[in-house]
Design a protein around this motif. Structure first.
Motif, PDB file in Angstrom:
ATOM      1  N   LYS A 141       0.841  -1.293  -0.154  1.00 14.71           N
ATOM      2  CA  LYS A 141       0.234   0.144  -0.016  1.00 14.71           C
ATOM      3  C   LYS A 141       0.804   1.145   0.128  1.00 14.71           C
ATOM      4  N   ASP A 142       1.926   1.102   0.631  1.00 16.62           N
ATOM      5  CA  ASP A 142       2.791   2.529   0.803  1.00 16.62           C
ATOM      6  C   ASP A 142       3.626   2.478  -0.585  1.00 16.62           C
ATOM      7  N   LYS A 143       4.132   1.325  -1.173  1.00 11.82           N
ATOM      8  CA  LYS A 143       4.692   1.467  -2.497  1.00 11.82           C
ATOM      9  C   LYS A 143       3.604   2.376  -3.595  1.00 11.82           C
ATOM     10  N   ALA A 144       2.463   1.755  -3.233  1.00 14.43           N
ATOM     11  CA  ALA A 144       1.385   2.274  -4.397  1.00 14.43           C
ATOM     12  C   ALA A 144       1.314   3.859  -4.270  1.00 14.43           C
ATOM     13  N   ALA A 145       1.369   4.164  -2.922  1.00 14.49           N
ATOM     14  CA  ALA A 145       1.079   5.610  -2.589  1.00 14.49           C
ATOM     15  C   ALA A 145       2.277   6.469  -3.153  1.00 14.49           C
ATOM     16  N   GLY A 197       1.124  -7.518  -4.928  1.00  9.87           N
ATOM     17  CA  GLY A 197       1.938  -8.147  -4.161  1.00  9.87           C
ATOM     18  C   GLY A 197       3.314  -8.606  -4.954  1.00  9.87           C
ATOM     19  N   GLU A 198       3.920  -9.286  -4.111  1.00  8.30           N
ATOM     20  CA  GLU A 198       5.228  -9.877  -4.893  1.00  8.30           C
ATOM     21  C   GLU A 198       4.971 -10.762  -6.010  1.00  8.30           C
ATOM     22  N   LEU A 199       5.968 -10.385  -6.886  1.00  6.81           N
ATOM     23  CA  LEU A 199       5.741 -11.471  -8.332  1.00  6.81           C
ATOM     24  C   LEU A 199       4.496 -11.165  -8.772  1.00  6.81           C
ATOM     25  N   ASP A 200       3.977  -9.995  -8.806  1.00 13.89           N
ATOM     26  CA  ASP A 200       2.662  -9.597  -9.431  1.00 13.89           C
ATOM     27  C   ASP A 200       1.612 -10.457  -8.933  1.00 13.89           C
ATOM     28  N   GLY A 201       1.824 -10.757  -7.713  1.00 16.72           N
ATOM     29  CA  GLY A 201       0.636 -11.671  -6.978  1.00 16.72           C
ATOM     30  C   GLY A 201       0.577 -13.103  -7.297  1.00 16.72           C
ATOM     31  N   ALA A 202       1.711 -13.659  -7.819  1.00 17.25           N
ATOM     32  CA  ALA A 202       1.747 -15.000  -8.247  1.00 17.25           C
ATOM     33  C   ALA A 202       1.801 -15.925  -7.172  1.00 17.25           C
ATOM     34  N   ARG A 203       2.768 -15.778  -6.271  1.00 18.61           N
ATOM     35  CA  ARG A 203       2.624 -16.381  -5.004  1.00 18.61           C
ATOM     36  C   ARG A 203       1.502 -16.531  -4.055  1.00 18.61           C
ATOM     37  N   ASN A 226      -0.938  -1.086 -10.202  1.00 20.23           N
ATOM     38  CA  ASN A 226      -1.493  -2.378 -10.020  1.00 20.23           C
ATOM     39  C   ASN A 226      -0.755  -3.385  -9.674  1.00 20.23           C
ATOM     40  N   ARG A 227       0.261  -3.469 -10.261  1.00 21.72           N
ATOM     41  CA  ARG A 227       1.412  -4.560 -10.035  1.00 21.72           C
ATOM     42  C   ARG A 227       1.672  -4.585  -8.513  1.00 21.72           C
ATOM     43  N   VAL A 228       2.107  -3.355  -8.096  1.00 22.72           N
ATOM     44  CA  VAL A 228       2.729  -3.208  -6.671  1.00 22.72           C
ATOM     45  C   VAL A 228       1.763  -3.704  -5.940  1.00 22.72           C
ATOM     46  N   THR A 245       0.274 -15.898  -1.307  1.00 26.29           N
ATOM     47  CA  THR A 245       0.664 -15.188   0.091  1.00 26.29           C
ATOM     48  C   THR A 245      -0.632 -14.472   0.101  1.00 26.29           C
ATOM     49  N   PHE A 246      -1.198 -14.508   1.352  1.00 23.13           N
ATOM     50  CA  PHE A 246      -2.541 -13.522   1.538  1.00 23.13           C
ATOM     51  C   PHE A 246      -2.339 -12.517   2.431  1.00 23.13           C
ATOM     52  N   ASP A 247      -1.333 -11.520   1.794  1.00 19.80           N
ATOM     53  CA  ASP A 247      -1.215 -10.330   2.793  1.00 19.80           C
ATOM     54  C   ASP A 247      -2.381  -9.363   2.507  1.00 19.80           C
ATOM     55  N   GLU A 248      -2.642  -8.725   3.472  1.00 18.78           N
ATOM     56  CA  GLU A 248      -3.636  -7.588   3.605  1.00 18.78           C
ATOM     57  C   GLU A 248      -3.451  -6.638   2.414  1.00 18.78           C
ATOM     58  N   LEU A 249      -4.391  -6.339   1.440  1.00 21.81           N
ATOM     59  CA  LEU A 249      -4.070  -5.485   0.438  1.00 21.81           C
ATOM     60  C   LEU A 249      -4.692  -4.104   0.862  1.00 21.81           C
ATOM     61  N   SER A 250      -5.893  -4.027   1.805  1.00 20.98           N
ATOM     62  CA  SER A 250      -5.951  -2.763   2.148  1.00 20.98           C
ATOM     63  C   SER A 250      -6.358  -2.548   3.654  1.00 20.98           C
ATOM     64  N   LYS A 251      -6.909  -3.620   4.177  1.00 18.41           N
ATOM     65  CA  LYS A 251      -7.456  -3.351   5.622  1.00 18.41           C
ATOM     66  C   LYS A 251      -6.723  -3.827   6.861  1.00 18.41           C
TER      67      LYS A 251
END
Length: 630
Positions: free
Chosen positions: A295-299, A361-367, A356-358, A369-375
């Motif tokens: 989220k910080d990278k996207a900002a 997530g990592e590797l464009d979301g291919a892995r 959008n790629r950032v 990993t269920f890191d929270e995107l926004s909340k």
């Protein structure tokens, strides 16, 4: 004194619900009230006396004299604007008599404002600070520029508006107000651009450069006052150009697909210089802090997206102006602007895709990993990392996060489709093929995310089909994206997909395909298995939980070895202390003790009954009516 705020607030409040005629009527009433406060109003049926000039001593004693001069100048401006608005719909145009009347009103207002500025310049007597004097000079220049604009005296108009622009640009940095910036963007800059066009000044010169050259003709006292507030304005011509390429040094050409074209409009050059500056800042920020959250990278992409959007708007405005002048599509200027339009739109969409790629997530979301995107907050992440066994999220939350990724992939695919509709892209076979391969890459990522959601919902067959489709898309895009020449590696992601990204996704999909096939095979075996006659099949328990029991029939059901997928089961823990029937069971070693207790309780009850009976016998019997004896 807040001269600019006083004028702008009166205009906004009046024009919000009315027109210039309403504004003029309001100003007339306010002028009368102001004269009554100063006790200089002409009484009813009284003799008219000429109005005396306002002096610095009067303003020092009472600021109402300042408001009186401002209201007088504003009423002449409102009168001129109301006449201009009433003749705006005339098909025959404005007559010379009407135009001369408008000019006379604006000239009167300009003279009133200039006299007020001269009075305030006597700061030792009037008590005005440097900002008040500059605001008065800028307001007088604004009215003088409007008068020269109506007289079609374009050189004088540019000089007057240039004075107002330089003053407001200097004050906008010192007072941190948006009032000056609104005046610059809504009134002054369009007027300077139109006057420069009428004066045959080339479009390649930006408005700050034109204002800087025209301001050199102003008097030395005004130059010193502006330099005392902000000297960088005299050097750059505009505070917004500080830190980027200067107005004279702005890029004059733009390169698109090995084609170098001339930038036809100065506003495009300034906006493109801002894009290059924002791009350098983005790379620097992402390279210095590589451990930022998605989220910080996207900002960090907000500045470059705003800069590219400004470049797109400037290009569209330049094309519309040429079309309004009747320039055909075959004109070289129009051709250059069309190529510039494709280049700046491609740049804007490229950084939008990178954002959008950032976020994916990592590797464009291919892995997986269920890191929270926004909340999800940082505190929850720290608590989970501190625990020895991180808490696994529920399948519903995981599916919701996969839906967020699918939305990002859909936005990316729509952006890629928008690029193919830009002028000249469809004819560029190499670029079009690469865009199709990039679209296949993001389609594979989208299919992978949907397949994982089906896997969480135990739809193994659907997951296998989607993973197979994703692998086919990746195999089609792999040779094109791997052979394409990649640009210099930078920490900021954009539309360019590297060969390493495609190869990583291809190897990941191969592994996911084998896993999906195994899961489908297990599910098919579970559906097709038949119950056997062994002891392990009678009670339905798996063989793993019955290893201590020998089957009486000698047959073992090898199709029911373990429970898959594993489910949560209860296990016995300290059954004596957790048994809810503890108080209701008589254990053998406690029967004797329990019998003695029962006998004692019965004896106590019999004794209590006997005592109650003796107490009743000892009571005297009642005689006669109401207990009275005879």
């Amino acid at each position: 004194m807040d001269i600019t705020k006083f004028v702008v607030s009166h205009r906004e409040n009046a024009l919000l619900y009315g027109d210039y005629a309403t504004y003029r009527a309001q100003l007339s009433r306010k002028l009368l009230n102001s004269r009554k406060k100063l006790n200089i109003a002409t009484k009813s049926r009284g003799k008219f006396h000429p109005k005396a000039q306002i002096t610095a001593e009067q303003i020092s004693d009472n600021h109402e004299y300042l408001h009186l001069a401002l209201l007088t100048a504003e009423r002449t401006w409102a009168h001129a604007m109301s006449m201009k608005a009433s003749h705006a719909a005339d098909t025959k145009g404005m007559t010379s008599k009407t135009r001369s009347h408008i000019v006379s009103r604006l000239e009167k207002g300009a003279r009133t404002a200039e006299k007020l500025a001269d009075v305030l310049s006597q700061d030792a007597v009037s008590g005005a600070n440097p900002n008040d004097i500059l605001e008065a000079r800028a307001y007088a220049a604004l009215l003088r520029g409007a008068a020269n604009f109506e007289k079609q005296s374009w050189e004088d108009c540019i000089v007057s508006y240039a004075v107002a622009r330089m003053i407001y640009s200097a004050l906008s940095t010192s007072t941190k107000g948006d009032i000056y910036k609104d005046l610059l963007t809504d009134t002054i800059d369009p007027s300077i651009r139109y006057a420069a066009y009428q004066a045959k000044i080339p479009r390649t010169q930006p408005v700050p450069s034109i204002a800087k050259k025209a301001f050199a003709k102003a008097d030395d006292d005004l130059v010193h006052r502006v330099k005392a507030v902000n000297p960088s304005v005299l050097e750059q011509g505009d505070v917004t150009m500080t830190g980027v390429t200067g107005a004279e040094g702005a890029p004059t050409t733009i390169t698109w697909r090995s084609k170098e074209v001339k930038i036809e409009d100065a506003s495009i050059a300034v906006a493109w210089a801002s894009v290059q500056t924002a791009k350098a800042k983005l790379n620097e920020r992402l390279s210095m802090s590589s451990s930022l959250a998605p989220k910080d990278k996207a900002a960090a992409y907000d500045d470059i997206l705003a800069a590219t959007q400004d470049a797109v708007d400037a290009t569209k405005q330049a094309i519309d102006e040429l079309r309004g002048e009747g320039v055909t599509q075959g004109d070289p200027r129009m051709q250059s602007l069309q190529i510039t339009r494709t280049a700046v739109n491609f740049e804007m969409i490229s950084w939008r895709i990178g954002r959008n790629r950032v976020l994916a997530g990592e590797l464009d979301g291919a892995r997986a990993t269920f890191d929270e995107l926004s909340k999800r907050g940082k505190k929850a992440q720290e608590v989970e990392q501190a625990s020895e066994r991180p808490k696994e999220e529920a399948p519903g939350r995981q599916i919701a996060k996969l839906k967020e990724k699918v939305v990002l992939y859909d936005g990316t695919l729509q952006s890629l489709e928008t690029i193919t509709e830009l002028p000249g892209v469809a004819n560029d076979q190499e670029l079009f093929t690469r865009l199709q391969a990039t679209s296949q890459y993001f389609t594979a990522l989208k299919s992978l995310a949907i397949a994982r959601s089906h896997s969480l919902a135990h739809n193994d067959a659907n997951a296998l089909a989607l993973i197979r489709h994703a692998l086919i898309q990746t195999e089609s895009a792999l040779p094109i994206l791997s052979s394409a020449s990649s640009e210099e590696s930078s920490p900021a992601r954009n539309i360019i997909v590297s060969a390493a990204d495609v190869q990583t996704l291809h190897s990941l999909l191969n592994g996911e395909l084998q896993r999906a096939r195994a899961l489908v095979e297990i599910s098919e075996l579970n559906k097709a298995k038949k119950p056997s006659t062994g002891s392990s099949s009678n009670n339905g328990k798996p063989l793993l939980s019955q290893l201590a029991n020998y089957p009486s029939s000698g047959q073992v059901n090898l199709e029911n070895i373990v429970v898959y997928p594993p489910r949560l089961e209860a296990i016995p823990v300290k059954p004596i202390f957790l048994d809810v029937a503890w108080n209701y069971i008589d254990y053998p070693e406690k029967i004797a003790a329990g019998g003695d207790k029962k006998q004692q309780q019965q004896q106590q009850r019999t004794e209590e009954v006997r005592e109650e009976q003796t107490q009743e016998e000892e009571k005297p019997k009642k005689r006669g009516w109401f207990g009275f004896g005879r």
